[in-house]
Structures are given as structure tokens and as C-alpha cells.
Design an enzyme around this catalytic site. Structure first.
Site, mmCIF file in Angstrom:
data_model
loop_
_atom_site.group_PDB
_atom_site.id
_atom_site.type_symbol
_atom_site.label_atom_id
_atom_site.label_comp_id
_atom_site.label_asym_id
_atom_site.label_seq_id
_atom_site.Cartn_x
_atom_site.Cartn_y
_atom_site.Cartn_z
ATOM 1 N N CYS A 13 1.156 -5.702 5.558
ATOM 2 C CA CYS A 13 1.517 -4.597 4.691
ATOM 3 C C CYS A 13 1.960 -3.499 5.408
ATOM 4 O O CYS A 13 1.577 -3.344 6.651
ATOM 5 C CB CYS A 13 0.268 -4.229 3.800
ATOM 6 S SG CYS A 13 0.657 -3.517 2.258
ATOM 7 N N ASP A 130 -11.377 -4.646 0.040
ATOM 8 C CA ASP A 130 -11.260 -3.689 1.086
ATOM 9 C C ASP A 130 -12.462 -3.256 1.531
ATOM 10 O O ASP A 130 -13.511 -3.383 0.938
ATOM 11 C CB ASP A 130 -10.157 -2.656 0.607
ATOM 12 C CG ASP A 130 -9.462 -1.990 1.710
ATOM 13 O OD1 ASP A 130 -9.608 -2.378 2.867
ATOM 14 O OD2 ASP A 130 -8.478 -1.346 1.501
#
Length: 206
Positions: A13, A130
Site C-alpha cells: 500500500c 490494523d
């Protein structure tokens, strides 16, 4: 996007350049992510569109958003030509439903905590788990608490690097992994060697 139960899904990402994208694809990433919310990694829709044209069909292109107005997300996602939308904010179920109707694959990002989210609760296709402080790039206790139920499509994120990804996989057993800061040479600037090393380490290759 592979559905094979024995295939580890790897997403790289925060890509910003042609070199970033080409390196991730050549290394064998399953998905590449472009950030459209406030971040050192942020790019605009036109840049993302140019980068997406370099990505083969078997690699998922993902746009990352956080609490942007829904019309803006639809507009940016359409202009960029991304195939998936990743949401990191407090977006509600109607927000997800609207984007589902638009044909995008949806990824819901949630911070690790005492209550474990379940993939699909908001209509998302994938769940990204996360660190307790999302986006911090700090490794956390992957095995120190509850985990999503077996069989769920969820990505482990937060503080992953080529050096620790195998330990994280052994501890948490996710369906996939997501990395951004862990493959950077400086904040917001990717390192091709680290991208390649991360994919190799995650897949258990020398």
C-alpha cells in the site's frame, strides 16, 4: 483476487510511482494500494489512473479513504479506475451499501481492540485488522488477544516488515497481509528492495 485457501494474499500500500507499482507487481503482490486521504503517501486521482494502467488484471487496485464524503469517494474511485475501496474511518452501513452497488470490492479497516470485528458486518468483502493506533507503522502484539474466526478473509497490518512478517503470520494466521511503511526507505518513499524482500518473506521464499 485469489480465493485459494493456501495462497497468502499480499497487499503493498501507499504506492506513488511507476517504479513502486512495477516492483510490487513483479514481486508477486496480489493487490496494490493508493492513498487518497491525508498522508505523506497521498496521490491524486489522475496519478492513480496512470499507475493503474500499469497493473495487470490479476492484481487488485485499491484506493484508501478515511471519512471523505461519499460523492467524493465515488468520483475519485471512478476517475482513478481502481477496483476496490478501502475505508479507514467511521463510515456507516449505508456508506458501504452505496459503494457495493457501485461494483467496488470493499475493504474495511479496523483497529485491533478488545472487541473483534467480523468480516462482512458492514457488507465488506475483506477485513483489515490494523494496529491499535492505525497507520503508526508500529508492530503490535499480534497474538496477544482475540483474533477473527477461522475462515474469515482478513488482512493483518501494522508494523509489518520483511524481518517480522513470518513471525506475525505464525502468531496470527491471517488470510493475508498489508504493508506500507515497512517497505519504505523514508516516510512516504518506497524501497524496491524492501518490497521484493517483503513478498518473498511473506510467502516463505529465500
Amino acid at each position: 483476487m485469489s480465493d485459494s485457501s493456501d495462497h497468502l494474499f499480499v497487499k503493498i500500500c501507499g504506492l506513488k510511482t511507476e517504479r513502486d507499482v512495477d516492483t510490487a507487481v513483479e514481486a508477486g503482490a496480489d493487490a496494490v494500494g493508493f492513498v487518497f486521504s491525508a498522508s505523506p503517501r497521498r496521490i491524486d486521482a489522475a496519478t492513480a489512473a496512470r499507475l493503474c494502467r500499469r497493473v495487470p488484471d490479476h492484481v487488485l487496485t485499491v484506493g484508501v479513504f478515511r471519512d471523505e464524503p461519499l460523492p467524493e469517494v465515488r468520483s475519485v474511485a471512478t476517475e482513478a479506475g481502481i477496483r476496490a475501496v478501502q475505508l479507514h474511518g467511521s463510515e456507516g452501513r449505508e456508506y458501504y451499501d452505496d459503494l457495493t452497488a457501485g461494483g467496488w470490492t470493499l475493504i474495511r479497516a479496523a483497529a485491533y481492540g478488545d472487541t473483534m470485528p467480523r468480516c462482512g458486518e458492514m457488507g465488506e468483502d475483506l477485513l483489515l485488522l490494523d494496529a491499535p493506533v492505525p497507520g503508526s507503522g508500529v508492530a503490535w502484539d499480534w497474538a496477544g488477544g482475540p483474533a477473527p474466526a477461522p475462515g474469515q478473509k482478513w488482512l493483518l497490518a501494522g508494523g509489518l516488515t520483511p524481518d517480522n512478517v513470518r513471525a506475525a503470520l505464525d502468531a496470527a494466521h491471517p488470510w493475508g497481509v498489508d504493508v506500507s511503511s515497512g517497505v519504505e526507505q523514508s516516510r512516504g518513499v518506497k524501497d524496491p528492495a524492501l518490497i521484493t524482500a517483503f513478498v518473498k518473506a511473506a510467502r516463505g521464499r529465500d
